[in-house]
Enzyme design. Structure first.
Site, PDB file in Angstrom:
ATOM      1  CE  LYS A  55      95.546  12.256  89.697  1.00 16.17           C
ATOM      2  NZ  LYS A  55      94.267  12.962  90.320  1.00 16.17           N
ATOM      3  CD  GLN A  99      93.409  13.240  86.553  1.00  8.97           C
ATOM      4  OE1 GLN A  99      93.513  12.307  87.370  1.00  8.97           O
ATOM      5  NE2 GLN A  99      93.146  13.963  85.999  1.00  8.97           N
ATOM      6  CG  ASP A 122      88.977  12.499  92.481  1.00  5.34           C
ATOM      7  OD1 ASP A 122      89.458  12.683  92.605  1.00  5.34           O
ATOM      8  OD2 ASP A 122      88.900  12.322  91.675  1.00  5.34           O
TER       9      ASP A 122
END
Ligand SMILES: Nc1nc2c(c(=O)[nH]1)N[C@@H](CN(C=O)c1ccc(C(=O)N[C@@H](CCC(=O)O)C(=O)O)cc1)CN2
Ligand code: MG
Length: 303
Positions: A55, A99, A122
């Protein structure tokens, strides 16, 4: 035996990524600002480390401002919440990603709820979940894996999915539930199947579209899938592969890929299917979040 269409997630992700790069350059030219992404990793899970690195690297390659916070597994919840607060207030950061999974002593939903909804790239904050499920997805940030899966479906079947029978196997917050919402908004007839579903093979046999997100290696067998169906395999399961050498592993999806080859219409491989789309849709969300925060919202969603 006719070969099914292999849905090339890597190639499709590359085209989406090019478009993001173009639009990020336009944004820089008109505002002097780059989309800013903060990725937070707590602990030393090797797979999470790979995803976070990827990422951060992709964001840098696209010319984004990217910061990575790597914290030890022993990090206290209050310390993580404090970091989220700082990132929420940082005007150069437009997107925050924590994460998952987090270590078990940290309350995941408490952390996700603290992220400002407009920075929640997200799409896991209840505000974004609510916008997606109530039909206001153009104002939401949409979870990356299901959004990427929808793009793969549309590139394969065309933009009109209405009336198709879709079965989503798995009911997680990060894939199954948002995927079902997205397909419902495309006017598919959606069934969400899960571990308690009765006669799962027969439920799946009715599907024109199967999205597999159960996290169990090759659980969905080839003879459960009807001729011509489109299969999106979200599963990423690492199995020992002693035939490749000591300690080696291989990745398999949730669908028994080889058993499907003789009769499915199209299928995503693992690796190289949904995975690459997840990372690129995170970049798309970061760009969208930055444009909104800088006062340059898109007239309509980019993807
Ligand atoms: N905060 C989040 N955590 C997690 C998410 C997420 O979307 N947000 N999803 C997964 C992990 N994930 C991204 O974070 C992810 C998984 C897989 C891939 C990928 O590109 N996979 C490759 C294979 C990679 C390999 O060799 O291991 C592929 O399928 O081709 C990207 C991202 C859980 N956590
Ligand atoms: Mg994902």
């Amino acid at each position: 035996m006719t070969q099914p269409t292999l849905i090339d997630g890597k190639a499709i992700a590359a085209t989406v990524r090019d478009e993001i790069g173009r639009r990020a350059s336009e944004l820089l030219a008109s505002t002097g600002k780059r989309p800013g992404l903060a990725v937070v990793l707590v602990g030393e899970d090797p797979a999470s480390e790979v995803y976070v690195r990827s990422k951060d690297r992709t964001a840098n390659e696209l010319g984004f401002h990217s910061v990575k916070h790597t914290l030890p597994a022993s990090t206290g919840e209050s310390h993580l919440l404090e970091l989220i607060g700082t990132l929420n207030d940082d005007p150069d950061i437009h997107g925050i990603l924590v994460q998952l999974p987090l270590p078990s002593h940290i309350d995941e939903s408490k952390v996700l709820r603290l992220i400002k909804p407009e920075k929640d790239v997200d799409g896991f904050h209840p505000v974004n979940v609510g916008l997606l499920t109530s039909g206001e997805k153009d104002h939401a940030l949409i979870p990356c894996t299901p959004h990427g899966s929808l793009i793969l479906l549309k590139r394969t079947l065309g933009s009109d999915l209405s009336g198709l029978n879709a079965v989503v196997v798995g009911r997680s917050n990060i894939v199954g539930k948002p995927m079902a919402s997205l397909l419902l908004q495309e006017s598919c007839t959606v069934t969400v199947a899960h571990s308690r579903t009765k006669d799962l093979p027969d439920v799946i046999r009715a599907a024109d579209i199967v999205v597999a997100a159960v996290g169990r290696p090759e659980m969905i067998r080839g003879d459960w899938i009807k001729r011509g169906a489109t299969v999106i395999d979200v599963g990423i399961n690492r199995l020992p592969a002693p035939e490749k050498g000591e300690g080696k592993t291989r990745l398999v999806g949730d669908v028994a890929f080889r058993e499907c080859q003789s009769h499915v219409g199209a299928i995503t491989p693992v690796p190289g299917g949904v995975g690459p789309m997840t990372i690129v849709m995170l970049m798309a969300n970061t760009l969208t979040a930055a444009r909104r925060q800088l006062g340059f919202p898109e007239d309509k969603p980019i993807f």
